[in-house]
Write a protein that holds these residues in place. Sequence first.
Motif, PDB file in Angstrom:
ATOM      1  N   VAL A  98       0.829  -1.205   0.000  1.00 17.62           N
ATOM      2  CA  VAL A  98       0.000   0.000   0.000  1.00 17.62           C
ATOM      3  C   VAL A  98       0.865   1.257   0.000  1.00 17.62           C
ATOM      4  O   VAL A  98       0.423   2.326  -0.450  1.00 17.62           O
ATOM      5  CB  VAL A  98      -0.960  -0.015   1.205  1.00 17.62           C
ATOM      6  CG1 VAL A  98      -0.217   0.233   2.516  1.00 17.62           C
ATOM      7  CG2 VAL A  98      -2.085   0.999   1.037  1.00 17.62           C
ATOM      8  N   ALA A  99       2.116   1.157   0.474  1.00 13.93           N
ATOM      9  CA  ALA A  99       3.002   2.310   0.532  1.00 13.93           C
ATOM     10  C   ALA A  99       3.522   2.739  -0.836  1.00 13.93           C
ATOM     11  O   ALA A  99       4.224   3.747  -0.939  1.00 13.93           O
ATOM     12  CB  ALA A  99       4.174   2.025   1.470  1.00 13.93           C
ATOM     13  N   THR A 100       3.181   2.006  -1.888  1.00 18.59           N
ATOM     14  CA  THR A 100       3.551   2.462  -3.232  1.00 18.59           C
ATOM     15  C   THR A 100       2.714   3.671  -3.655  1.00 18.59           C
ATOM     16  O   THR A 100       3.023   4.300  -4.675  1.00 18.59           O
ATOM     17  CB  THR A 100       3.372   1.342  -4.270  1.00 18.59           C
ATOM     18  OG1 THR A 100       2.026   0.860  -4.239  1.00 18.59           O
ATOM     19  CG2 THR A 100       4.334   0.193  -3.984  1.00 18.59           C
ATOM     20  N   GLY A 101       1.685   3.984  -2.882  1.00 19.02           N
ATOM     21  CA  GLY A 101       0.944   5.222  -3.112  1.00 19.02           C
ATOM     22  C   GLY A 101      -0.414   5.027  -3.742  1.00 19.02           C
ATOM     23  O   GLY A 101      -0.714   3.992  -4.333  1.00 19.02           O
ATOM     24  N   PRO A 102      -1.271   6.049  -3.613  1.00 24.30           N
ATOM     25  CA  PRO A 102      -2.664   5.898  -4.051  1.00 24.30           C
ATOM     26  C   PRO A 102      -2.848   5.708  -5.544  1.00 24.30           C
ATOM     27  O   PRO A 102      -3.719   4.944  -5.965  1.00 24.30           O
ATOM     28  CB  PRO A 102      -3.328   7.194  -3.568  1.00 24.30           C
ATOM     29  CG  PRO A 102      -2.209   8.164  -3.369  1.00 24.30           C
ATOM     30  CD  PRO A 102      -1.033   7.349  -2.956  1.00 24.30           C
ATOM     31  N   ARG A 103      -2.058   6.374  -6.362  1.00 21.75           N
ATOM     32  CA  ARG A 103      -2.300   6.278  -7.798  1.00 21.75           C
ATOM     33  C   ARG A 103      -1.998   4.870  -8.310  1.00 21.75           C
ATOM     34  O   ARG A 103      -2.734   4.335  -9.139  1.00 21.75           O
ATOM     35  CB  ARG A 103      -1.494   7.329  -8.554  1.00 21.75           C
ATOM     36  CG  ARG A 103      -1.884   8.761  -8.186  1.00 21.75           C
ATOM     37  CD  ARG A 103      -1.596   9.728  -9.304  1.00 21.75           C
ATOM     38  NE  ARG A 103      -2.410   9.464 -10.477  1.00 21.75           N
ATOM     39  CZ  ARG A 103      -3.672   9.884 -10.640  1.00 21.75           C
ATOM     40  NH1 ARG A 103      -4.275  10.545  -9.661  1.00 21.75           N
ATOM     41  NH2 ARG A 103      -4.321   9.612 -11.747  1.00 21.75           N
ATOM     42  N   ARG A 104      -0.917   4.259  -7.832  1.00 25.76           N
ATOM     43  CA  ARG A 104      -0.616   2.911  -8.287  1.00 25.76           C
ATOM     44  C   ARG A 104      -1.629   1.911  -7.733  1.00 25.76           C
ATOM     45  O   ARG A 104      -2.121   1.047  -8.467  1.00 25.76           O
ATOM     46  CB  ARG A 104       0.794   2.498  -7.871  1.00 25.76           C
ATOM     47  CG  ARG A 104       1.136   1.095  -8.362  1.00 25.76           C
ATOM     48  CD  ARG A 104       2.550   0.684  -8.050  1.00 25.76           C
ATOM     49  NE  ARG A 104       2.790  -0.679  -8.498  1.00 25.76           N
ATOM     50  CZ  ARG A 104       3.871  -1.385  -8.212  1.00 25.76           C
ATOM     51  NH1 ARG A 104       4.834  -0.834  -7.473  1.00 25.76           N
ATOM     52  NH2 ARG A 104       4.003  -2.614  -8.647  1.00 25.76           N
ATOM     53  N   VAL A 105      -1.932   2.029  -6.442  1.00 26.28           N
ATOM     54  CA  VAL A 105      -2.843   1.058  -5.828  1.00 26.28           C
ATOM     55  C   VAL A 105      -4.244   1.196  -6.411  1.00 26.28           C
ATOM     56  O   VAL A 105      -4.877   0.199  -6.807  1.00 26.28           O
ATOM     57  CB  VAL A 105      -2.863   1.237  -4.303  1.00 26.28           C
ATOM     58  CG1 VAL A 105      -3.940   0.361  -3.668  1.00 26.28           C
ATOM     59  CG2 VAL A 105      -1.493   0.890  -3.702  1.00 26.28           C
ATOM     60  N   LEU A 106      -4.762   2.414  -6.474  1.00 26.61           N
ATOM     61  CA  LEU A 106      -6.116   2.617  -6.997  1.00 26.61           C
ATOM     62  C   LEU A 106      -6.177   2.355  -8.498  1.00 26.61           C
ATOM     63  O   LEU A 106      -7.214   1.931  -9.016  1.00 26.61           O
ATOM     64  CB  LEU A 106      -6.607   4.023  -6.663  1.00 26.61           C
ATOM     65  CG  LEU A 106      -6.755   4.320  -5.171  1.00 26.61           C
ATOM     66  CD1 LEU A 106      -7.189   5.766  -4.952  1.00 26.61           C
ATOM     67  CD2 LEU A 106      -7.746   3.366  -4.517  1.00 26.61           C
ATOM     68  N   GLY A 107      -5.069   2.597  -9.202  1.00 21.81           N
ATOM     69  CA  GLY A 107      -5.030   2.239 -10.620  1.00 21.81           C
ATOM     70  C   GLY A 107      -5.168   0.743 -10.811  1.00 21.81           C
ATOM     71  O   GLY A 107      -5.839   0.276 -11.745  1.00 21.81           O
ATOM     72  N   THR A 108      -4.551  -0.028  -9.925  1.00 19.44           N
ATOM     73  CA  THR A 108      -4.702  -1.487  -9.967  1.00 19.44           C
ATOM     74  C   THR A 108      -6.142  -1.877  -9.698  1.00 19.44           C
ATOM     75  O   THR A 108      -6.707  -2.743 -10.385  1.00 19.44           O
ATOM     76  CB  THR A 108      -3.768  -2.140  -8.931  1.00 19.44           C
ATOM     77  OG1 THR A 108      -2.415  -1.823  -9.238  1.00 19.44           O
ATOM     78  CG2 THR A 108      -3.949  -3.650  -8.906  1.00 19.44           C
ATOM     79  N   VAL A 109      -6.754  -1.244  -8.709  1.00 19.47           N
ATOM     80  CA  VAL A 109      -8.156  -1.521  -8.400  1.00 19.47           C
ATOM     81  C   VAL A 109      -9.045  -1.227  -9.606  1.00 19.47           C
ATOM     82  O   VAL A 109      -9.907  -2.025  -9.978  1.00 19.47           O
ATOM     83  CB  VAL A 109      -8.609  -0.684  -7.182  1.00 19.47           C
ATOM     84  CG1 VAL A 109     -10.127  -0.768  -7.006  1.00 19.47           C
ATOM     85  CG2 VAL A 109      -7.897  -1.153  -5.918  1.00 19.47           C
ATOM     86  N   ARG A 110      -8.806  -0.090 -10.253  1.00 19.67           N
ATOM     87  CA  ARG A 110      -9.615   0.283 -11.426  1.00 19.67           C
ATOM     88  C   ARG A 110      -9.484  -0.753 -12.540  1.00 19.67           C
ATOM     89  O   ARG A 110     -10.485  -1.157 -13.148  1.00 19.67           O
ATOM     90  CB  ARG A 110      -9.183   1.658 -11.921  1.00 19.67           C
ATOM     91  CG  ARG A 110      -9.866   2.089 -13.214  1.00 19.67           C
ATOM     92  CD  ARG A 110      -9.115   3.256 -13.817  1.00 19.67           C
ATOM     93  NE  ARG A 110      -9.475   4.514 -13.201  1.00 19.67           N
ATOM     94  CZ  ARG A 110      -8.665   5.574 -13.141  1.00 19.67           C
ATOM     95  NH1 ARG A 110      -7.425   5.487 -13.625  1.00 19.67           N
ATOM     96  NH2 ARG A 110      -9.069   6.698 -12.594  1.00 19.67           N
ATOM     97  N   ARG A 111      -8.273  -1.171 -12.827  1.00 19.62           N
ATOM     98  CA  ARG A 111      -8.071  -2.169 -13.885  1.00 19.62           C
ATOM     99  C   ARG A 111      -8.760  -3.484 -13.542  1.00 19.62           C
ATOM    100  O   ARG A 111      -9.377  -4.118 -14.416  1.00 19.62           O
ATOM    101  CB  ARG A 111      -6.576  -2.401 -14.118  1.00 19.62           C
ATOM    102  CG  ARG A 111      -5.861  -1.237 -14.773  1.00 19.62           C
ATOM    103  CD  ARG A 111      -4.477  -1.646 -15.258  1.00 19.62           C
ATOM    104  NE  ARG A 111      -3.636  -2.106 -14.159  1.00 19.62           N
ATOM    105  CZ  ARG A 111      -2.920  -1.301 -13.388  1.00 19.62           C
ATOM    106  NH1 ARG A 111      -2.961   0.013 -13.569  1.00 19.62           N
ATOM    107  NH2 ARG A 111      -2.154  -1.804 -12.428  1.00 19.62           N
ATOM    108  N   HIS A 112      -8.660  -3.886 -12.299  1.00 17.28           N
ATOM    109  CA  HIS A 112      -9.301  -5.137 -11.896  1.00 17.28           C
ATOM    110  C   HIS A 112     -10.823  -5.041 -11.976  1.00 17.28           C
ATOM    111  O   HIS A 112     -11.483  -6.018 -12.343  1.00 17.28           O
ATOM    112  CB  HIS A 112      -8.863  -5.515 -10.487  1.00 17.28           C
ATOM    113  CG  HIS A 112      -7.453  -6.013 -10.422  1.00 17.28           C
ATOM    114  ND1 HIS A 112      -6.898  -6.538  -9.287  1.00 17.28           N
ATOM    115  CD2 HIS A 112      -6.477  -6.066 -11.362  1.00 17.28           C
ATOM    116  CE1 HIS A 112      -5.653  -6.898  -9.524  1.00 17.28           C
ATOM    117  NE2 HIS A 112      -5.378  -6.611 -10.778  1.00 17.28           N
TER     118      HIS A 112
END
Length: 397
Positions: A111-125
Amino acid sequence: MAQVAAGGPTGPGALLELIRSGRATTRAQIMAHTGLSRSTVAQRLDALTRARYVVESAGGDSTRGRPAGSFEVDAAAGVLLVADIGGSHVRTAVTDLVARPLARRTVNLDVATGPRRVLGTVRRHFGALLAECGRDRDAVRGVALGVPGPVEFGSGTVVSPPIMTGWDDYRVPEFFAGEFAGPVLVDNDANLMALGEHRACHPGEQDLLLVKAATGVGAGLMLGGRIHRGALGAAGDIGHIPAIESGRTGDPPLCRCGNSGCVEAYASGWALVRDLRELGREAASVRDVVRLARARDPEVRRLVRRSGRIIGHAVADVASLINPHVIAVAGPLVDADESFLATVREVVYRQSSPLVTRDLSIVRTGLGEEAGIVGAGHLLGDAVFAPAAVDRTLGWT
C-alpha cells in the motif's frame, strides 16, 4: 440497517428495509409491521418490483426458507464493485446486490507504493472482473473500498495513516469520479471486515469486535449493530497502543507510525518478518511467516505465540471497555499456527473480568479472506438501498 416500525416511515424505501432485514417479507408481515392497508402495501410493493428493487417468490423456496408470496431483494438487478486494500495486498470483487461475490481477484501490492498505483490497480481489476461476469458499467450501482488506515468517512479522505505512505489527506472517491454510477464509499478495512462478519456470521449480535492480525494489526467495532468509527475515524486502532511484552531485552522496537513499543512493532506480520530475518530465516512478507510456521519451524512458532500473547493483552483491554459478545479474529497469523488463536483466548479470559468473559465467544472469522469484500458490499448496499435514497429514486414524496 435502519429500523422500521409501525408509526414510522412507510414509503417504499421503508418497506424495502423490512424486506432486506428479513423482519417482514410477505404482504401480511409488512402490514403487521407498518399498520398500512393491504392496498397501500400492494401499491408500494408494485413500485419496488417495477423498479427491480425486489422480486416476488412464485412458490416456496426450500433452499432459503422463503414461503410462497414472499419478497426479497432482486440481487441480479445490478452489481457492486468492492475492494479490500491491505498493507500488502489488494482484493477486488464484483458482487451482486446482496454482497455475494460473483468474481474476485487478489494481487500482492504494498500500500506504501501510493494511491495512484494502488487505486489504478483496483480500477483495472474492476474492468476485468466486470468483463468476466458479462456485465457492463451500466450495471454498476456503486463502489466501496477498505483501506488500512483511519478514514474520514463522510468525504472518503484518508487521515494520518501510519503505514500508508503518500495517502495522507487523499480523497479516494475523487480517483473514481465520473467513472461509475452510484456512491463511492471508503472506510477502514477492519471496519468493513467487522461489518461483513456481523452480517454474514453473527447477525443477531449487537456488539462484536473484529481483530485483524495481518501485515498490520487493527480492529473493527460493531456496537449496537452499527460500525463504531469514533470522532475522526481512528476507533479500533489497537496496533498503535503500547504493547505489554516482557520477553524482549533492550530498547523497544520502532514502529512504522514513528513511535516505539507499539503492539504492531512487536506482534504484526511485518514485525515477525523483521525478527525472522534477524534469526537468519528467509522471510519477505507475512506469507512467509505462515509458510514457515506451517513447516513447524520452532522459532517461528514461538514468535507467533508471542504475537498472540501481545495482541491478546490489547484485545483484553478493548473487551473490558466495550464488553462484546463475540470477538472474531481474522488475518493470516490466525492461519499460521493453531496456537495463535488459543493464546489470544487464554490471555483475554485471564485478563478480563468474569462478567466480561461470562458469555464471550472468541472465534476464528467465518468469512476468512472475504470478510473485507463482503463487508464493503454490505456497506454499499446500505447506502444504495437506504429508504430515503430509494424514495428519491422512485419520485416518492
